[in-house]
Design an enzyme around this catalytic site. Structure first.
Site, PDB file in Angstrom:
ATOM      1  N   TYR A 113      22.222   5.421 -36.036  1.00 24.03           N
ATOM      2  CA  TYR A 113      22.341   4.018 -36.428  1.00 24.03           C
ATOM      3  C   TYR A 113      21.113   3.562 -37.196  1.00 24.03           C
ATOM      4  CZ  TYR A 113      19.285   2.924 -32.423  1.00 24.03           C
ATOM      5  OH  TYR A 113      18.240   2.858 -31.541  1.00 24.03           O
ATOM      6  N   ASN A 167      13.387  12.100 -29.346  1.00 25.05           N
ATOM      7  CA  ASN A 167      12.152  11.543 -29.894  1.00 25.05           C
ATOM      8  C   ASN A 167      11.016  12.513 -29.592  1.00 25.05           C
ATOM      9  OD1 ASN A 167      13.300   9.233 -30.914  1.00 25.05           O
ATOM     10  ND2 ASN A 167      12.826   7.982 -29.125  1.00 25.05           N
ATOM     11  N   ASP A 180      17.442  -1.691 -26.582  1.00 18.18           N
ATOM     12  CA  ASP A 180      18.488  -0.865 -27.194  1.00 18.18           C
ATOM     13  C   ASP A 180      19.676  -1.765 -27.538  1.00 18.18           C
ATOM     14  OD1 ASP A 180      16.651   0.934 -26.028  1.00 18.18           O
ATOM     15  OD2 ASP A 180      18.184   2.478 -25.941  1.00 18.18           O
ATOM     16  N   HIS A 240      11.240  -2.866 -23.860  1.00 13.22           N
ATOM     17  CA  HIS A 240      10.472  -1.725 -23.375  1.00 13.22           C
ATOM     18  C   HIS A 240       9.864  -1.001 -24.570  1.00 13.22           C
ATOM     19  CE1 HIS A 240      14.596  -0.117 -24.013  1.00 13.22           C
ATOM     20  NE2 HIS A 240      13.967   0.976 -24.453  1.00 13.22           N
ATOM     21  N   ARG A 251       4.777  14.863 -26.420  1.00 12.33           N
ATOM     22  CA  ARG A 251       5.812  14.490 -25.456  1.00 12.33           C
ATOM     23  C   ARG A 251       7.137  14.321 -26.190  1.00 12.33           C
ATOM     24  NH1 ARG A 251       8.247   8.903 -23.733  1.00 12.33           N
ATOM     25  NH2 ARG A 251       9.286   9.493 -21.814  1.00 12.33           N
TER      26      ARG A 251
END
Length: 363
Positions: A113, A167, A180, A240, A251
């Site tokens: 998206y 990610n 989100d 968040h 990470r």
């Protein structure tokens, strides 16, 4: 003053404005000594720290964390993530599968998206799914090694996940505060962390140049192999983010979601169905690696970084003088004056030592 009956100027002023004391008494009686705020809700009169604690409890009520992946399973999944990164750097994915940003690469599978600087209209609610086929399918290893494990553990129902995003963060990478898109994704939102421990923060505000982040309402440690499930207040009512200071080592996180059946989608022939400017048709459809085999700097988390919103400004800053506008910043005007003065020096003196003279004049 004695003739008017006042021996103290303060007494005279007090007699001239008797309404001030009455007004102060009303305010004091109504607020019990606290300053009155504009809103009349009871929460407005509570202590700020108490408000943060109340909100933190609301956030916690919408969070579930479980550890279901062993270190061996994490290592196997991390090897597969490395394969995804390698394929992305070789340009083997479809155009909209890979989205690159400084110190963070995003890989869309199943559904992708538009968001952030990709939007023609900025702001929440403007996000749109790409048309079908614009991103690659969810890899089989994500289904076998991750989703099936979550289904078996009761984290998500079978056939729930149709969107997987990876990610990949380098030290100092981040993702700014966001929710989100509610009109795009069902709840819950499930994420699984790999490579290193980190943290998810709620209720932060970002400032830029240099990047700064306010104190979070809730700081949630996220360990390698842990599963974090967001729903309710934590998913819908508060933002968040990932802060730069919380990514000390590489990470990666796999985000698993389900798109809504009525989620808006870009038209196939819509001009918005591309993240590239219309003025760049010559750009190849296969993405090239923006980051190739560079080593992460362990101190990068403590340095200012260039984010998506700064890219355009940075591109303008390297344009030659004839493309610059007179309304640019003072530092840019100084650069132009220096450039023009250098040309005047060179024209005024054609001797072999003209370059040295220019250098001496600058000093």
């Amino acid at each position: 003053m004695a003739a008017s009956g006042y021996t103290d100027l303060r007494d005279k002023l007090k007699s001239m404005t008797p309404h001030r004391d009455n007004y102060k008494n009303k305010i004091s009686d109504h607020s019990n000594g606290r300053k009155r705020k504009f809103h009349d809700s009871e929460e407005d009169f509570s202590d700020p720290e108490e408000q943060r604690e109340v909100e933190a409890r609301k956030v916690k009520s919408g969070i579930k964390q479980v550890s279901i992946f062993s270190p061996e399973e994490c290592s196997a999944i991390e090897a597969k993530i490395d394969e995804v990164v390698s394929k992305g750097e070789k340009g083997l994915y479809r155009e909209h599968t890979v989205d690159r940003a400084p110190l963070r690469n995003k890989y869309f599978f199943g559904e992708g998206y538009t968001y952030g600087s990709q939007l023609e209209k900025r702001g929440p609610g403007q996000e749109r799914l790409y048309s079908k086929g614009e991103v690659d399918d969810i890899p089989n290893w994500v289904q076998e090694l991750v989703i099936k494990k979550l289904v078996a553990s009761g984290v998500v129902p079978e056939d729930f996940v149709n969107s997987a995003v990876i990610n990949d963060y380098q030290p100092g990478g981040c993702i700014v505060s966001h929710v989100d898109p509610i009109h795009i994704f069902e709840r819950p939102i499930v994420s699984v962390s790999f490579f290193s421990d980190s943290a998810l923060c709620f209720g932060c505000k970002f400032q830029f140049k240099p990047i700064r982040v306010s104190e979070p309402v809730l700081f949630l440690p996220v360990l390698r192999g842990s599963v974090t499930v967001l729903s309710g207040y934590a998913a819908d009512e508060i933002t968040h983010c990932i802060r730069p200071q919380d990514i000390k080592q590489r990470r990666a996180v796999i985000i698993l979601r389900k798109t809504r059946s009525d989620a808006p989608r870009l038209e196939v022939n819509s001009p918005s169905n591309t993240t590239l400017p219309v003025s760049l048709p010559e750009r190849p459809q296969i993405l090239k690696a923006k980051r190739s085999h560079r080593k992460a700097d362990p101190d990068a988390a403590h340095r200012p970084r260039v984010l998506e919103m700064d890219k355009e400004e940075n591109r303008r800053s390297v344009l030659p003088p004839r493309h610059r506008r007179r309304s640019d910043s003072s530092s840019e005007n100084f650069w132009r004056r220096s450039h023009e003065s250098t040309r005047s020096y060179n024209h005024s003196d054609d001797s072999p030592n003209s370059a040295r003279k220019v250098k001496m004049r600058r000093h």
